[in-house]
Design a protein around this motif. Structure first.
Motif, PDB file in Angstrom:
ATOM      1  N   LEU A 214       0.785  -0.859   0.283  1.00  0.00           N
ATOM      2  CA  LEU A 214       0.276   0.105   0.195  1.00  0.00           C
ATOM      3  C   LEU A 214       0.285   1.778  -0.346  1.00  0.00           C
ATOM      4  CD1 LEU A 214      -2.546  -0.726   2.198  1.00  0.00           C
ATOM      5  CD2 LEU A 214      -3.052  -0.368   0.347  1.00  0.00           C
ATOM      6  N   GLN A 215       2.263   1.029   0.684  1.00  0.00           N
ATOM      7  CA  GLN A 215       2.809   2.346   1.011  1.00  0.00           C
ATOM      8  C   GLN A 215       3.162   2.940  -0.637  1.00  0.00           C
ATOM      9  OE1 GLN A 215       3.000   3.854   3.293  1.00  0.00           O
ATOM     10  NE2 GLN A 215       3.967   5.388   1.831  1.00  0.00           N
ATOM     11  N   ALA A 216       3.534   1.711  -1.419  1.00  0.00           N
ATOM     12  CA  ALA A 216       4.213   1.928  -2.941  1.00  0.00           C
ATOM     13  C   ALA A 216       3.060   1.985  -3.745  1.00  0.00           C
ATOM     14  CB  ALA A 216       4.578   0.266  -3.198  1.00  0.00           C
ATOM     15  N   VAL A 217       2.122   1.548  -3.542  1.00  0.00           N
ATOM     16  CA  VAL A 217       0.919   2.125  -4.337  1.00  0.00           C
ATOM     17  C   VAL A 217       0.806   3.670  -4.003  1.00  0.00           C
ATOM     18  CG1 VAL A 217      -0.655   1.940  -5.097  1.00  0.00           C
ATOM     19  CG2 VAL A 217      -0.123   0.077  -4.674  1.00  0.00           C
ATOM     20  N   ARG A 218       0.718   4.234  -2.734  1.00  0.00           N
ATOM     21  CA  ARG A 218       0.934   5.717  -2.643  1.00  0.00           C
ATOM     22  C   ARG A 218       1.659   6.413  -2.750  1.00  0.00           C
ATOM     23  NH1 ARG A 218       0.118   7.359   4.270  1.00  0.00           N
ATOM     24  NH2 ARG A 218      -0.562   9.957   3.583  1.00  0.00           N
ATOM     25  N   ASP A 219       3.222   5.995  -2.937  1.00  0.00           N
ATOM     26  CA  ASP A 219       4.113   6.935  -3.501  1.00  0.00           C
ATOM     27  C   ASP A 219       4.349   6.815  -4.758  1.00  0.00           C
ATOM     28  OD1 ASP A 219       5.135   6.707  -0.929  1.00  0.00           O
ATOM     29  OD2 ASP A 219       6.660   5.246  -1.338  1.00  0.00           O
ATOM     30  N   ARG A 220       3.709   5.856  -5.425  1.00  0.00           N
ATOM     31  CA  ARG A 220       3.643   6.097  -7.182  1.00  0.00           C
ATOM     32  C   ARG A 220       1.900   6.758  -7.364  1.00  0.00           C
ATOM     33  NH1 ARG A 220       3.265   1.343  -7.915  1.00  0.00           N
ATOM     34  NH2 ARG A 220       0.727   1.346  -8.333  1.00  0.00           N
ATOM     35  N   LEU A 221       1.621   6.880  -6.515  1.00  0.00           N
ATOM     36  CA  LEU A 221       0.105   7.338  -6.925  1.00  0.00           C
ATOM     37  C   LEU A 221       0.676   9.410  -6.705  1.00  0.00           C
ATOM     38  CD1 LEU A 221      -2.821   6.160  -5.097  1.00  0.00           C
ATOM     39  CD2 LEU A 221      -2.316   6.075  -7.196  1.00  0.00           C
ATOM     40  N   SER A 222       1.464   9.477  -5.643  1.00  0.00           N
ATOM     41  CA  SER A 222       1.814  10.779  -5.111  1.00  0.00           C
ATOM     42  C   SER A 222       3.186  11.457  -6.512  1.00  0.00           C
ATOM     43  CB  SER A 222       2.615  10.950  -4.096  1.00  0.00           C
ATOM     44  OG  SER A 222       1.737  11.068  -2.834  1.00  0.00           O
ATOM     45  N   THR A 223       3.524  10.591  -6.779  1.00  0.00           N
ATOM     46  CA  THR A 223       4.286  10.781  -8.143  1.00  0.00           C
ATOM     47  C   THR A 223       3.278  11.272  -9.539  1.00  0.00           C
ATOM     48  OG1 THR A 223       6.208   9.454  -7.330  1.00  0.00           O
ATOM     49  CG2 THR A 223       6.062  10.333  -9.568  1.00  0.00           C
ATOM     50  N   ASP A 224       2.569  10.608  -9.900  1.00  0.00           N
ATOM     51  CA  ASP A 224       1.434  10.804 -10.835  1.00  0.00           C
ATOM     52  C   ASP A 224       0.893  12.008 -10.417  1.00  0.00           C
ATOM     53  OD1 ASP A 224       2.809   8.185 -11.679  1.00  0.00           O
ATOM     54  OD2 ASP A 224       0.763   7.352 -11.620  1.00  0.00           O
ATOM     55  N   MET A 225       0.046  12.472  -9.056  1.00  0.00           N
ATOM     56  CA  MET A 225      -0.769  13.642  -9.156  1.00  0.00           C
ATOM     57  C   MET A 225      -0.350  14.734  -8.885  1.00  0.00           C
ATOM     58  SD  MET A 225      -2.332  11.834  -6.088  1.00  0.00           S
ATOM     59  CE  MET A 225      -3.688  13.292  -5.300  1.00  0.00           C
ATOM     60  N   ALA A 226       1.500  14.442  -8.795  1.00  0.00           N
ATOM     61  CA  ALA A 226       2.249  15.912  -8.665  1.00  0.00           C
ATOM     62  C   ALA A 226       2.210  16.407 -10.671  1.00  0.00           C
ATOM     63  CB  ALA A 226       3.511  15.565  -8.148  1.00  0.00           C
ATOM     64  N   ASP A 227       2.809  15.303 -11.310  1.00  0.00           N
ATOM     65  CA  ASP A 227       2.694  14.733 -12.862  1.00  0.00           C
ATOM     66  C   ASP A 227       1.585  16.049 -13.500  1.00  0.00           C
ATOM     67  OD1 ASP A 227       5.257  14.231 -12.852  1.00  0.00           O
ATOM     68  OD2 ASP A 227       5.514  11.813 -12.624  1.00  0.00           O
ATOM     69  N   ASN A 228       0.505  15.249 -12.810  1.00  0.00           N
ATOM     70  CA  ASN A 228      -0.739  15.550 -13.546  1.00  0.00           C
ATOM     71  C   ASN A 228      -0.876  17.094 -12.894  1.00  0.00           C
ATOM     72  OD1 ASN A 228      -1.684  13.237 -14.909  1.00  0.00           O
ATOM     73  ND2 ASN A 228      -2.919  12.758 -12.901  1.00  0.00           N
ATOM     74  N   ALA A 229      -0.637  17.550 -11.539  1.00  0.00           N
ATOM     75  CA  ALA A 229      -0.860  18.610 -11.178  1.00  0.00           C
ATOM     76  C   ALA A 229       0.714  20.039 -11.921  1.00  0.00           C
ATOM     77  CB  ALA A 229       0.271  18.947 -10.610  1.00  0.00           C
ATOM     78  N   GLY A 230       1.586  19.470 -12.747  1.00  0.00           N
ATOM     79  CA  GLY A 230       2.152  20.201 -13.989  1.00  0.00           C
ATOM     80  C   GLY A 230       1.691  20.304 -15.151  1.00  0.00           C
ATOM     81  N   ILE A 231       1.010  19.605 -15.513  1.00  0.00           N
ATOM     82  CA  ILE A 231       0.617  19.524 -16.625  1.00  0.00           C
ATOM     83  C   ILE A 231      -0.911  20.243 -16.684  1.00  0.00           C
ATOM     84  CG2 ILE A 231      -0.999  17.750 -18.121  1.00  0.00           C
ATOM     85  CD1 ILE A 231       0.505  15.524 -17.656  1.00  0.00           C
ATOM     86  N   ILE A 232      -1.003  20.971 -15.575  1.00  0.00           N
ATOM     87  CA  ILE A 232      -2.856  21.591 -15.422  1.00  0.00           C
ATOM     88  C   ILE A 232      -2.181  22.528 -15.561  1.00  0.00           C
ATOM     89  CG2 ILE A 232      -4.596  21.560 -13.950  1.00  0.00           C
ATOM     90  CD1 ILE A 232      -4.488  19.148 -13.067  1.00  0.00           C
ATOM     91  N   ARG A 233      -1.234  22.619 -14.849  1.00  0.00           N
ATOM     92  CA  ARG A 233      -0.733  24.593 -14.804  1.00  0.00           C
ATOM     93  C   ARG A 233      -0.127  25.424 -16.291  1.00  0.00           C
ATOM     94  NH1 ARG A 233       1.543  22.960  -9.690  1.00  0.00           N
ATOM     95  NH2 ARG A 233       3.725  22.276 -10.837  1.00  0.00           N
ATOM     96  N   THR A 234       0.482  24.233 -16.911  1.00  0.00           N
ATOM     97  CA  THR A 234       0.585  24.753 -18.114  1.00  0.00           C
ATOM     98  C   THR A 234      -0.397  24.069 -19.129  1.00  0.00           C
ATOM     99  OG1 THR A 234       2.605  23.236 -18.041  1.00  0.00           O
ATOM    100  CG2 THR A 234       1.904  23.536 -20.401  1.00  0.00           C
TER     101      THR A 234
END
Length: 330
Positions: A214-234
């Motif tokens: 679960l912790q590994a999944v959480r870390d991966r989700l956090s990385t994906d969400m940070a990438d999505n947030a950057g795309i949204i800003r662009t």
């Protein structure tokens, strides 16, 4: 034990010593009844000199029962009120049974007691319900078998002449309650216990493995969400630039992509929330098992188990964690 459509329970038996009848009985017991009280009012054709009240204690704690009984003659209209107070022993829901009636549990806790057997028998008489008082003679093994009325799990207490004591049960929580009660009665400041509960060891290993996943999944989700947030800003910047330039086609294109990226981010947040809730529940179960393992010990040994388990969890060392839980030390 149970029957007549009722689940297993403890019975409070009341009886008069002559031809009078019990017209009504009121029993007050904290935590035993809904509303803290229970009234038994038999029908006229069922009146007798004996009355039994089923009790269903929800926890293993001593309970003071305050009883009021209305006693009189069958034809009389006036009744005497008798008031009694009795204590329900802590382990009243563990019924003595024949040693051959149930298989021996797989789990057990072993420790040494430097105490006379008659004193341990005194503790048994105070905390369990027996048909007759238990008398222990020096030089004999003291062994008693019980069946839990709430859990239907067997419980065995065995104290040898060399002071070696064993509490056999597949429920670590029950073993801890028994050990804590015995240690309190004997005024033991420290008590080391060797435990062997295969089901708990397997459960803690499964939970820790699940927590890592679960912790590994959480870390991966956090990385994906940070990438999505950057795309949204662009996309927001591009859409606003197109609006200022009155490039309506480009603006529509960027806002459509922005809506899609936003939906993905919301879905990711939902998945992360579910993951976080499941991880929190898993770690809560791990902590509960650690607390049960600590409850098997008394004094400084209890603190050693808690500190050792925390260190093992911090280092993600499952083997060390199980060893500390069972042996009481690394």
């Amino acid at each position: 034990m149970g029957g007549n459509g009722k689940k297993a329970h403890v019975e409070l038996a009341l009886q008069t010593t002559n031809d009078t009848i019990l017209r009504c009985v009121m029993v007050f017991g904290e935590g035993v009844f809904e509303g803290e009280s229970h009234v038994v009012h038999p029908k006229l054709r069922e009146l007798s000199s004996e009355l039994r009240v089923p009790l269903f204690p929800p926890r293993d704690v001593p309970i003071d029962l305050h009883i009021k009984a209305l006693v009189g003659s069958r034809t009389g209209q006036h009744y005497h009120v008798f008031e009694l107070t009795r204590q329900l022993p802590r382990f009243a829901t563990y019924a003595p049974v024949d040693p051959l009636s149930a298989p021996e549990p797989h789990g057990k806790a072993t420790f040494l007691l430097h105490e006379r057997l008659p004193r341990i028998a005194m503790w048994l008489n105070q905390t369990f319900l027996f048909p007759a008082e238990i008398i222990a003679s020096p030089g004999q093994v003291l062994e008693k078998h019980f069946l839990g009325l709430r859990t239907s799990l067997p419980l065995i207490l065995r104290i040898g002449i060399d002071g070696k004591a064993e509490v056999l049960t597949d429920d670590m929580d029950i073993a801890g309650d028994v050990i804590q009660s015995l240690a309190s009665f004997l005024n033991l400041e420290d008590l080391q216990v060797h435990a062997d509960f295969p089901s708990e060891a397997q459960k803690i290993e499964t939970l820790l493995q699940k927590a890592d996943e679960l912790q590994a999944v959480r870390d991966r989700l956090s990385t994906d969400m940070a990438d999505n947030a950057g795309i949204i800003r662009t996309l927001v910047i591009r859409a606003e630039d197109a609006r200022i330039l009155r490039d309506w086609a480009s603006m529509k294109k960027w806002y459509l992509e922005l809506a899609g990226a936003n939906r993905e981010l919301v879905n990711a947040y939902t998945i992360r929330y579910t993951n976080s809730t499941e991880l929190s529940e898993t770690l809560k179960q791990v902590n509960q098992i650690v607390q049960r393992a600590a409850k098997l010990r008394v004094g400084k040994y209890k603190a050693l188990v808690v500190n050792g388990c925390r260190a093992a969890i911090r280092d993600s060392n499952t083997n060390l964690l199980v060893r500390v839980m069972m042996n009481g030390e690394a």
